[in-house]
Design a protein around this motif. Structure first.
Motif, short mmCIF file in Angstrom:
data_model
loop_
_atom_site.label_atom_id
_atom_site.label_comp_id
_atom_site.label_asym_id
_atom_site.label_seq_id
_atom_site.Cartn_x
_atom_site.Cartn_y
_atom_site.Cartn_z
N MET A 42 34.63 -12.07 -22.97
CA MET A 42 34.34 -10.97 -23.88
C MET A 42 32.83 -10.82 -24.07
SD MET A 42 37.04 -9.37 -25.10
CE MET A 42 36.51 -8.76 -26.69
N ARG A 43 32.14 -11.97 -24.22
CA ARG A 43 30.70 -11.91 -24.42
C ARG A 43 30.01 -11.33 -23.19
NH1 ARG A 43 30.11 -16.75 -25.57
NH2 ARG A 43 30.32 -16.56 -27.84
N ARG A 44 30.43 -11.76 -22.00
CA ARG A 44 29.83 -11.24 -20.76
C ARG A 44 30.11 -9.75 -20.62
NH1 ARG A 44 31.88 -14.84 -15.95
NH2 ARG A 44 30.55 -13.36 -14.80
N GLY A 45 31.32 -9.33 -20.98
CA GLY A 45 31.64 -7.91 -20.93
C GLY A 45 30.80 -7.10 -21.88
N ALA A 46 30.60 -7.62 -23.09
CA ALA A 46 29.77 -6.92 -24.07
C ALA A 46 28.33 -6.80 -23.57
CB ALA A 46 29.82 -7.66 -25.40
N HIS A 47 27.79 -7.88 -22.97
CA HIS A 47 26.44 -7.83 -22.43
C HIS A 47 26.33 -6.81 -21.30
CE1 HIS A 47 24.96 -10.91 -24.95
NE2 HIS A 47 25.54 -11.95 -24.35
N PHE A 48 27.38 -6.76 -20.48
CA PHE A 48 27.37 -5.81 -19.35
C PHE A 48 27.27 -4.37 -19.86
CE2 PHE A 48 29.88 -2.98 -16.57
CZ PHE A 48 29.14 -3.08 -15.40
N PHE A 49 28.12 -4.03 -20.82
CA PHE A 49 28.09 -2.65 -21.32
C PHE A 49 26.84 -2.36 -22.14
CE2 PHE A 49 32.71 -2.94 -20.49
CZ PHE A 49 32.83 -1.81 -19.68
N SER A 50 26.30 -3.37 -22.81
CA SER A 50 25.05 -3.18 -23.54
C SER A 50 23.91 -2.85 -22.57
CB SER A 50 24.71 -4.44 -24.34
OG SER A 50 25.67 -4.69 -25.34
N ALA A 51 23.95 -3.50 -21.40
CA ALA A 51 22.90 -3.25 -20.41
C ALA A 51 22.97 -1.83 -19.85
CB ALA A 51 23.01 -4.26 -19.27
N LEU A 52 24.16 -1.24 -19.84
CA LEU A 52 24.33 0.11 -19.31
C LEU A 52 24.03 1.20 -20.33
CD1 LEU A 52 27.67 -0.31 -17.30
CD2 LEU A 52 25.33 -0.32 -16.40
N GLN A 53 23.94 0.83 -21.59
CA GLN A 53 23.75 1.83 -22.65
C GLN A 53 22.34 2.40 -22.61
OE1 GLN A 53 24.31 0.37 -26.65
NE2 GLN A 53 24.98 2.37 -27.39
N ALA A 54 22.23 3.72 -22.77
CA ALA A 54 20.93 4.38 -22.79
C ALA A 54 20.26 4.17 -24.15
CB ALA A 54 21.09 5.87 -22.50
N SER A 55 18.97 4.46 -24.21
CA SER A 55 18.21 4.20 -25.42
C SER A 55 18.67 5.04 -26.60
CB SER A 55 16.72 4.47 -25.16
OG SER A 55 16.53 5.81 -24.72
N ASP A 56 19.27 6.22 -26.34
CA ASP A 56 19.72 7.07 -27.44
C ASP A 56 21.15 6.75 -27.88
OD1 ASP A 56 21.20 8.04 -25.35
OD2 ASP A 56 20.48 10.11 -25.50
N GLY A 57 21.77 5.73 -27.27
CA GLY A 57 23.07 5.28 -27.73
C GLY A 57 24.26 5.65 -26.87
N HIS A 58 24.09 6.59 -25.92
CA HIS A 58 25.24 7.01 -25.10
C HIS A 58 25.28 6.21 -23.80
CE1 HIS A 58 22.54 9.21 -22.43
NE2 HIS A 58 23.57 9.49 -21.65
N TRP A 59 26.41 6.27 -23.11
CA TRP A 59 26.57 5.60 -21.82
C TRP A 59 26.57 6.65 -20.72
CZ3 TRP A 59 28.36 3.15 -26.11
CH2 TRP A 59 28.14 1.77 -26.18
N PRO A 60 25.47 6.78 -19.98
CA PRO A 60 25.44 7.76 -18.88
C PRO A 60 26.33 7.30 -17.73
CG PRO A 60 23.45 6.43 -18.86
CD PRO A 60 24.21 6.03 -20.10
N ALA A 61 26.88 8.26 -17.02
CA ALA A 61 27.73 7.94 -15.88
C ALA A 61 27.62 9.05 -14.85
CB ALA A 61 29.19 7.78 -16.33
N GLU A 62 27.84 8.70 -13.61
CA GLU A 62 27.77 9.68 -12.54
C GLU A 62 29.16 10.21 -12.22
OE1 GLU A 62 26.13 10.12 -7.94
OE2 GLU A 62 26.31 8.15 -8.87
N ASN A 63 29.24 11.52 -12.15
CA ASN A 63 30.48 12.17 -11.73
C ASN A 63 30.08 13.23 -10.72
OD1 ASN A 63 33.04 13.11 -11.43
ND2 ASN A 63 33.35 13.72 -13.55
N ALA A 64 29.69 12.77 -9.54
CA ALA A 64 28.99 13.63 -8.59
C ALA A 64 29.90 14.35 -7.61
CB ALA A 64 27.97 12.79 -7.81
N GLY A 65 31.18 14.05 -7.61
CA GLY A 65 32.04 14.64 -6.60
C GLY A 65 32.25 16.14 -6.74
N PRO A 66 32.77 16.61 -7.88
CA PRO A 66 33.02 18.05 -8.05
C PRO A 66 31.71 18.82 -8.09
CG PRO A 66 34.31 16.76 -9.61
CD PRO A 66 33.31 15.82 -9.00
N LEU A 67 31.72 20.01 -7.51
CA LEU A 67 30.52 20.84 -7.46
C LEU A 67 30.60 22.01 -8.44
CD1 LEU A 67 29.83 20.85 -3.61
CD2 LEU A 67 28.68 19.52 -5.40
#
Length: 239
Positions: free
Chosen positions: A1-26
């Motif tokens: 759980m701790r490792r998972g929390a650290h992982f998602f914390s590392a992905l969080q942007a400075s303004d609080g949201h989690w950016p993600a790529e959804n590049a397939g659809p045009l």
């Protein structure tokens, strides 16, 4: 759980949201650009270098025939070709000034396939919002029909239904007037909008539309429903 929390914390942007790529659809990126353009925040959210990278992305996924597919590996369709063409124009590309003649090739694909009146319903809606199409060229979208749709489609159609009901149109600018001349095969002022409601470009892999009789009957009943609802509301307001 701790490792998972650290992982998602590392992905969080400075303004609080989690950016993600959804590049397939045009067909995701162009509407975002449209919304920022309409609300007046395009220059703030997408300054020069961002626009350059967005345009690079659009260039990279343009097909050899000049169009864009539903996704990065899809064959060209009217919906995405039109949306990405207009996106490039909003981002500052001239009628014939884009890299490798991207706008010229995209416009040729659209015109070779009947012009932009052959864009499907979601495209007709976006073009109407931008002032490039007339709302009377769109089939009615009463919100009551959205209740039994799956969640993703329901969210789309409820939003479109609201905009259809308001007949929202962004203030017409010279940038909106130019595609009117570029993407239609006949003068904009001479188009019979009610006759283009059911038009859809025939391209490889597209499903055959329902019969004209079925479409006409559905359109008739939906329009009758809308007129009756308006009449009942009027009677109630006068009571």
């Amino acid at each position: 759980m701790r490792r998972g929390a650290h992982f998602f914390s590392a992905l969080q942007a400075s303004d609080g949201h989690w950016p993600a790529e959804n590049a397939g659809p045009l067909f995701f990126l162009p509407p975002l650009v449209y919304c920022l353009y309409i609300t007046g925040h395009l220059d703030t959210i997408f300054p020069g270098e961002f626009r350059k990278e967005i345009l690079r992305y659009l260039y990279c996924h343009q097909n050899e025939d000049g169009g864009w597919g539903l996704h990065m590996e899809g064959h060209s369709i009217m919906f995405c070709t039109t949306l990405n063409y207009i996106c490039m124009r909003i981002l500052g590309e001239g009628r014939d000034g884009s890299k490798d003649n991207a706008c010229t090739r995209g416009r040729k694909w659209i015109r070779d396939h009947g012009g932009v009146t052959f864009i499907p319903s979601w495209g007709k809606t976006w073009l109407s919002i931008l002032g490039l199409f007339d709302w009377s060229g769109c089939n009615p979208m009463p919100p009551e029909f959205c209740g039994k749709l799956c969640s993703y489609i329901r969210v789309v159609y409820v939003s479109m239904s609201y905009l259809y009901g308001k007949r929202f149109v962004d203030p017409i600018t010279p940038l909106a007037l130019e595609p009117r001349e570029e993407l239609f095969l006949q003068p904009y002022s001479e188009i019979n909008w009610k006759k283009v409601r059911h038009l859809c470009a025939k391209v490889r892999g597209s499903l055959p539309p329902s019969s004209p009789d079925t479409r006409s009957n559905m359109g008739y009943f939906i329009n009758m429903y809308r007129a009756t609802s308006y009449w009942l509301a009027l009677q109630k307001s006068e009571a």
